[in-house]
Design a protein around this motif. Structure first.
Motif, PDB file in Angstrom:
ATOM      1  N   ASP B 177      45.256  41.293  29.732  1.00 10.85           N
ATOM      2  CA  ASP B 177      44.640  41.989  28.341  1.00 10.85           C
ATOM      3  C   ASP B 177      43.735  41.092  27.610  1.00 10.85           C
ATOM      4  O   ASP B 177      42.543  41.308  27.067  1.00 10.85           O
ATOM      5  CB  ASP B 177      45.731  42.342  27.225  1.00 10.85           C
ATOM      6  CG  ASP B 177      46.597  43.320  27.837  1.00 10.85           C
ATOM      7  OD1 ASP B 177      46.359  44.657  28.044  1.00 10.85           O
ATOM      8  OD2 ASP B 177      47.771  43.059  28.359  1.00 10.85           O
ATOM      9  N   ILE B 178      44.022  39.879  27.754  1.00 11.40           N
ATOM     10  CA  ILE B 178      43.249  38.836  27.220  1.00 11.40           C
ATOM     11  C   ILE B 178      41.737  38.546  27.764  1.00 11.40           C
ATOM     12  O   ILE B 178      40.887  38.621  27.381  1.00 11.40           O
ATOM     13  CB  ILE B 178      43.603  37.369  27.261  1.00 11.40           C
ATOM     14  CG1 ILE B 178      44.837  37.284  26.173  1.00 11.40           C
ATOM     15  CG2 ILE B 178      42.891  36.278  27.008  1.00 11.40           C
ATOM     16  CD1 ILE B 178      45.819  36.125  26.433  1.00 11.40           C
ATOM     17  N   ILE B 179      41.735  38.735  29.239  1.00 12.45           N
ATOM     18  CA  ILE B 179      40.568  38.969  30.086  1.00 12.45           C
ATOM     19  C   ILE B 179      39.681  39.902  29.414  1.00 12.45           C
ATOM     20  O   ILE B 179      38.570  39.771  29.493  1.00 12.45           O
ATOM     21  CB  ILE B 179      41.139  38.766  31.628  1.00 12.45           C
ATOM     22  CG1 ILE B 179      41.618  37.299  31.809  1.00 12.45           C
ATOM     23  CG2 ILE B 179      39.727  38.881  32.404  1.00 12.45           C
ATOM     24  CD1 ILE B 179      41.821  37.125  33.210  1.00 12.45           C
ATOM     25  N   THR B 180      40.351  41.093  29.481  1.00  9.10           N
ATOM     26  CA  THR B 180      39.964  42.578  29.209  1.00  9.10           C
ATOM     27  C   THR B 180      38.978  42.107  27.824  1.00  9.10           C
ATOM     28  O   THR B 180      37.952  42.786  27.529  1.00  9.10           O
ATOM     29  CB  THR B 180      40.755  43.675  29.104  1.00  9.10           C
ATOM     30  OG1 THR B 180      41.340  43.874  30.407  1.00  9.10           O
ATOM     31  CG2 THR B 180      39.965  45.062  28.809  1.00  9.10           C
ATOM     32  N   ALA B 181      39.774  41.507  26.787  1.00  8.53           N
ATOM     33  CA  ALA B 181      39.409  41.443  25.469  1.00  8.53           C
ATOM     34  C   ALA B 181      38.140  40.444  25.605  1.00  8.53           C
ATOM     35  O   ALA B 181      37.142  40.706  24.891  1.00  8.53           O
ATOM     36  CB  ALA B 181      40.397  40.804  24.516  1.00  8.53           C
ATOM     37  N   TRP B 182      38.151  39.319  26.277  1.00 11.67           N
ATOM     38  CA  TRP B 182      37.243  38.732  26.567  1.00 11.67           C
ATOM     39  C   TRP B 182      35.861  39.287  27.061  1.00 11.67           C
ATOM     40  O   TRP B 182      34.600  39.239  26.635  1.00 11.67           O
ATOM     41  CB  TRP B 182      37.201  37.622  27.425  1.00 11.67           C
ATOM     42  CG  TRP B 182      37.784  36.159  26.801  1.00 11.67           C
ATOM     43  CD1 TRP B 182      39.173  36.003  26.428  1.00 11.67           C
ATOM     44  CD2 TRP B 182      36.795  35.138  26.733  1.00 11.67           C
ATOM     45  NE1 TRP B 182      39.132  34.847  25.625  1.00 11.67           N
ATOM     46  CE2 TRP B 182      37.921  34.011  25.719  1.00 11.67           C
ATOM     47  CE3 TRP B 182      35.745  34.643  26.359  1.00 11.67           C
ATOM     48  CZ2 TRP B 182      37.581  33.082  25.097  1.00 11.67           C
ATOM     49  CZ3 TRP B 182      35.393  33.439  26.022  1.00 11.67           C
ATOM     50  CH2 TRP B 182      36.175  32.714  25.165  1.00 11.67           C
ATOM     51  N   LEU B 239      35.222  35.981  34.798  1.00 13.99           N
ATOM     52  CA  LEU B 239      36.291  36.666  34.279  1.00 13.99           C
ATOM     53  C   LEU B 239      36.899  37.324  35.328  1.00 13.99           C
ATOM     54  O   LEU B 239      38.043  37.373  35.572  1.00 13.99           O
ATOM     55  CB  LEU B 239      35.749  37.329  33.097  1.00 13.99           C
ATOM     56  CG  LEU B 239      35.492  36.811  31.838  1.00 13.99           C
ATOM     57  CD1 LEU B 239      35.101  37.647  30.923  1.00 13.99           C
ATOM     58  CD2 LEU B 239      36.835  36.069  31.382  1.00 13.99           C
ATOM     59  N   THR B 240      35.887  38.263  36.260  1.00 13.32           N
ATOM     60  CA  THR B 240      36.518  38.815  37.321  1.00 13.32           C
ATOM     61  C   THR B 240      37.222  37.763  38.365  1.00 13.32           C
ATOM     62  O   THR B 240      38.426  37.967  38.912  1.00 13.32           O
ATOM     63  CB  THR B 240      35.173  39.282  38.182  1.00 13.32           C
ATOM     64  OG1 THR B 240      34.657  40.334  37.279  1.00 13.32           O
ATOM     65  CG2 THR B 240      35.753  40.329  39.285  1.00 13.32           C
ATOM     66  N   LEU B 242      38.814  35.016  37.422  1.00 10.71           N
ATOM     67  CA  LEU B 242      40.030  34.642  36.775  1.00 10.71           C
ATOM     68  C   LEU B 242      41.090  35.574  36.725  1.00 10.71           C
ATOM     69  O   LEU B 242      42.148  35.602  37.137  1.00 10.71           O
ATOM     70  CB  LEU B 242      39.680  34.277  35.174  1.00 10.71           C
ATOM     71  CG  LEU B 242      38.979  32.961  35.069  1.00 10.71           C
ATOM     72  CD1 LEU B 242      38.874  32.930  33.372  1.00 10.71           C
ATOM     73  CD2 LEU B 242      39.947  32.127  35.400  1.00 10.71           C
ATOM     74  N   GLU B 243      40.537  36.933  36.741  1.00 13.06           N
ATOM     75  CA  GLU B 243      41.303  38.234  36.930  1.00 13.06           C
ATOM     76  C   GLU B 243      42.196  38.191  38.172  1.00 13.06           C
ATOM     77  O   GLU B 243      43.131  38.220  38.367  1.00 13.06           O
ATOM     78  CB  GLU B 243      40.328  39.312  36.614  1.00 13.06           C
ATOM     79  CG  GLU B 243      41.167  40.448  36.151  1.00 13.06           C
ATOM     80  CD  GLU B 243      40.319  41.645  35.261  1.00 13.06           C
ATOM     81  OE1 GLU B 243      39.187  41.831  35.914  1.00 13.06           O
ATOM     82  OE2 GLU B 243      40.740  42.276  34.554  1.00 13.06           O
ATOM     83  N   ASN B 244      41.082  38.132  39.094  1.00  9.97           N
ATOM     84  CA  ASN B 244      41.659  38.092  40.536  1.00  9.97           C
ATOM     85  C   ASN B 244      42.672  37.020  40.787  1.00  9.97           C
ATOM     86  O   ASN B 244      43.837  37.037  41.405  1.00  9.97           O
ATOM     87  CB  ASN B 244      40.802  37.998  41.570  1.00  9.97           C
ATOM     88  CG  ASN B 244      39.737  39.238  41.732  1.00  9.97           C
ATOM     89  OD1 ASN B 244      40.215  40.215  41.015  1.00  9.97           O
ATOM     90  ND2 ASN B 244      38.479  39.052  42.262  1.00  9.97           N
ATOM     91  N   HIS B 245      42.478  35.875  40.294  1.00 14.39           N
ATOM     92  CA  HIS B 245      43.403  34.764  40.462  1.00 14.39           C
ATOM     93  C   HIS B 245      44.798  34.954  39.778  1.00 14.39           C
ATOM     94  O   HIS B 245      45.678  34.869  40.341  1.00 14.39           O
ATOM     95  CB  HIS B 245      42.637  33.354  39.891  1.00 14.39           C
ATOM     96  CG  HIS B 245      43.833  32.454  39.832  1.00 14.39           C
ATOM     97  ND1 HIS B 245      43.912  31.517  41.099  1.00 14.39           N
ATOM     98  CD2 HIS B 245      44.489  31.760  38.900  1.00 14.39           C
ATOM     99  CE1 HIS B 245      44.681  30.594  40.856  1.00 14.39           C
ATOM    100  NE2 HIS B 245      45.053  30.569  39.620  1.00 14.39           N
ATOM    101  N   PHE B 246      44.661  35.390  38.808  1.00 13.81           N
ATOM    102  CA  PHE B 246      45.961  35.638  37.714  1.00 13.81           C
ATOM    103  C   PHE B 246      46.588  36.737  38.129  1.00 13.81           C
ATOM    104  O   PHE B 246      47.830  36.978  38.223  1.00 13.81           O
ATOM    105  CB  PHE B 246      45.626  35.873  36.309  1.00 13.81           C
ATOM    106  CG  PHE B 246      45.326  34.490  35.669  1.00 13.81           C
ATOM    107  CD1 PHE B 246      46.387  33.226  35.798  1.00 13.81           C
ATOM    108  CD2 PHE B 246      44.196  34.061  35.076  1.00 13.81           C
ATOM    109  CE1 PHE B 246      46.060  32.317  35.236  1.00 13.81           C
ATOM    110  CE2 PHE B 246      43.861  32.787  34.713  1.00 13.81           C
ATOM    111  CZ  PHE B 246      45.078  31.790  34.613  1.00 13.81           C
TER     112      PHE B 246
END
Ligand SMILES: Nc1ncnc2c1ncn2[C@@H]1O[C@H](COP(=O)(O)OP(=O)(O)O)[C@@H](O)[C@H]1O
Ligand SMILES: [Mg+2]
Lengths: 254, 256
Positions: B177-182, B239-240, B242-246
Motif C-alpha cells: 500500500d505504501i508503494i501504491t501511495a507513492w 517503484l515497480t 521495488l514492488e516486484n522485490h517485496f
C-alpha cells in the motif's frame, strides 16, 4: 499436581451492539487444568469457547472472577507471558510473505533468541512435522494440512507452558485431520505440554483429551469426564451418548 | 503469456505516442515554428538537456525537490496515520482538517508560502508537503485499518514489543500500500513542483519553463516538460522494481 490454568468464577459480559443490553458469553466458569494435562473442550458454536481462549491469552479481561495462568494474570501481566503461550488457530494465520521456516521463526524472533539457534530449532520442528522439504516454500504453495503443520510448528517452537488450540483441524478434510490429530497428541505427550483443545467434534475430543469438558451456552461446565489409557471403547461409547444428550439438551434450551 | 500481454501493451503505448509525434510533426508543417516546432527540434533540445551538465542539474534539482517533499509527506503522514489509528478521538479531530487541506489548490499554497516564508527551498518543500500530506495520511491509515486482525492477534499472542509488532507485522503488510501511495502521489507531486518552483526558484524545471515562456521558445518548453514526464516514468519503474522485490512471494504463486 500444580494447576497451570485456573478459572475461578469467571464471567464475561459483552455489551451487545444492537439493543444496548448485555450479552453473557461466559457465566461463572470455574475449572482448572493441571500441568501436562490435555483437556478437550466441547461445546456448541457461540457458547463462549473462543472467548475463554481470549481470556486465557490475555486479549480480553474478565468482567468478574479471576483467570490465572502459571499463577499470573494473562491480561495485566503482559510481559510475563512473552513466548509462554502457544496458540494454534482454526485458520493457520501464517504470514504470506514469510517462508515456512520464517513463519516458524516468528515466536523465536520475538523472544530475541540467537539467530542460528532459532533456525536450528525451527528446522527441527518442521522436520518433526514432516515438512523438511518445504522449509523455503511460501504458505500459498502449501496445502491446507501442511499450512496447519507449519502453524503447529510455530506454536511448539517457543516451548510454551500452555498450548491453546482453537478447533485447529476443523477446516481440514477428515483424513488430514486424523493424521494431524495423532501427531499432535504424540508430540504434546512427548513434550509434556499442557494443552487446552477446543473442538466441536465429539470423536476428536475423545481421541485427544485426558479429560473432556462440555460447555453450556453461555460457557459453564455442563459435563466433565476423565479418560485414561484404560478407558474401554464401551466406556467411551457410553460417554459419547452422555455428551450427545447434554449437547442436545442445549439445543432445546436455545 | 503474461510477458506477451505486457509486450503487446508496450507496443500499443509506443504506437500511440509515435502517432502523437506524427500529428505534431504534420502540424509543424502548417504552423510557424514558435507554435509547433518540428519534432526534431524538440528532440535536439531534449538531448541537449540530457547531455549538458549545466542544464541537467535543473532536472536533478527538481527531482530532488519532488523526492524531498514526498519523503517528508510520507514520514509525517505515516506517523500521523499511526496516531490516528491509535486514537479514534484524535482521528475525529484531525481527519476533517486533512480533508479541508486536501481541498486547497496548489496555487493557493504557493501564495501562502510566499507570504509566510523566506527561503525558496523551504517554500517549495512546504508546498510539496501540504499538497501530498493528506493523501499519504489517508492512504496509510486505510491500509493499517485493512490489516488482518487475525494476524495481529496471532503476533500479539507471542507478546512482542511495540517495535517488533511494527517491524514484523505492520511494515510487511503495509509495504504494497505504501508503494501504491507513492505511485499516486508521485504524479501529483510532479505537477505541483513546477508550480512551486515559480516562487522564485533560480533553478529547476519550473524555472526553466518560465524562461522558455519569456523566450517564446516552444521547443524548449516541450523539452523541459518531457524531462518531468521522463522523471516520473523512471520513478514509476523504480517503484515497480521495488514492488516486484517485496512481493516476490506473490509472483511465485502466479507461476505455480
Ligand atoms: N468482542 C465481542 N463483542 C460482543 N460479543 C462477542 C464478542 N466476542 C464474542 N462475542 C459473543 O460471545 C458469544 C461466544 O462467542 P465465542 O466465544 O466466539 O463462541 P465459540 O468460540 O464457542 O463459538 C457469541 O455469541 C459471540 O457473538
Ligand atoms: Mg470459536
Amino acid at each position: 499436581m500444580t494447576n497451570v490454568i485456573e478459572f475461578t468464577n469467571v464471567k464475561k459480559i459483552f455489551p451487545s451492539q444492537n439493543d444496548g443490553g448485555n450479552f453473557v458469553a461466559v457465566d461463572d466458569l470455574t475449572f482448572n487444568v493441571a500441568k501436562g494435562e490435555i483437556v478437550a473442550v466441547l461445546g456448541k458454536t457461540g457458547c463462549g469457547k473462543s472467548t475463554m481462549f481470549n481470556l486465557l491469552s490475555g486479549l480480553i479481561a474478565p468482567t468478574s472472577g479471576t483467570v490465572r495462568t502459571s499463577g499470573h494474570d494473562p491480561f495485566t501481566d503482559f510481559e510475563y507471558f512473552r513466548g509462554r503461550i502457544g496458540i494454534v488457530f482454526q485458520n493457520d494465520r501464517l504470514m504470506p510473505w514469510r517462508t515456512a521456516l520464517d513463519n516458524v521463526l516468528l515466536g523465536l524472533e520475538i523472544l530475541d533468541r540467537p539467530r542460528q539457534e532459532s533456525v536450528d530449532i525451527a528446522k527441527r520442528w518442521l522436520a518433526r512435522l514432516g515438512l523438511s522439504a518445504h522449509e523455503n516454500d511460501y504458505p500459498h504453495a502449501l496445502s491446507g494440512g501442511m499450512r496447519q503443520r507449519v502453524s503447529l510448528a510455530r506454536a511448539f517452537a517457543v516451548e510454551p507452558e500452555i498450548l491453546l488450540c482453537d478447533e485447529p483441524f476443523s477446516a481440514l478434510d477428515e483424513m488430514t485431520a486424523r493424521d494431524l490429530r495423532q501427531e499432535f497428541v504424540r508430540i504434546t505427550r512427548q513434550n509434556h505440554n499442557t494443552a487446552l483443545f477446543i473442538t466441536h467434534s465429539i470423536n476428536e475430543a475423545l481421541e485427544i483429551g485426558d479429560r473432556i469438558v462440555v460447555f453450556h451456552r453461555p460457557a459453564k461446565i455442563a459435563l466433565e469426564a476423565r479418560l485414561t489409557r484404560d478407558t474401554s471403547e464401551q466406556e467411551k461409547a457410553v460417554l459419547r451418548d452422555k455428551i450427545i444428550e447434554v449437547l442436545a439438551g442445549e439445543k432445546r434450551m436455545a | 503469456m503474461m510477458s506477451f500481454g505486457i509486450s503487446k501493451r508496450a507496443i500499443q503505448a509506443t504506437a500511440s505516442l509515435l502517432g502523437l509525434a506524427v500529428v505534431w510533426q504534420i502540424a509543424s508543417l502548417f504552423f510557424p515554428p514558435f507554435l509547433f516546432p518540428p519534432v526534431t527540434a524538440i528532440a535536439k533540445y531534449v538531448w541537449e538537456i540530457l547531455s549538458s551538465w549545466t542544464l541537467f542539474v535543473d532536472v536533478l534539482m527538481t527531482s530532488g525537490r519532488i523526492f524531498a517533499g514526498l519523503m517528508g509527506a510520507f514520514v509525517l503522514g505515516g506517523v500521523l496515520a499511526l496516531l490516528l489509528y491509535a486514537s479514534r478521538t484524535l482521528e475525529n479531530y484531525i481527519s476533517p482538517v486533512l480533508t479541508f487541506l486536501q481541498g486547497i489548490p496548489a496555487l493557493s499554497w504557493v501564495v501562502i508560502a510566499i507570504i509566510w516564508f523566506h527561503g525558496v527551498e523551504f517554500r517549495i518543500f512546504f508546498i510539496m508537503l501540504m499538497t501530498t500530506l493528506p493523501a499519504f495520511t489517508f492512504q496509510i491509515l486505510g491500509a493499517i485499518r485493512a490489516m488482518s486482525k487475525d494476524l495481529y492477534e496471532m503476533v500479539l499472542s507471542f507478546r512482542p514489543r511495540r517495535m517488533q509488532m511494527f517491524r514484523m507485522l505492520f511494515l510487511p503488510t503495509l509495504i504494497p500500500d505504501i508503494i501504491t501511495a507513492w505511485r499516486v502521489n508521485l504524479g501529483n507531486a510532479a505537477r505541483v513542483v513546477v508550480v512551486a518552483e515559480l516562487v522564485g526558484a533560480t533553478g529547476g524545471v519550473g524555472y526553466q519553463l518560465l524562461r522558455q515562456q519569456q523566450l517564446f521558445d516552444m521547443a524548449g518548453a516541450i523539452a523541459w516538460t518531457l524531462q518531468l514526464v521522463l522523471f516520473v516514468l523512471v520513478m514509476q519503474q523504480i517503484l515497480t522494481f521495488l514492488e516486484n522485490h517485496f512481493l516476490r512471494y506473490r509472483a511465485v504463486s502466479e507461476r505455480a
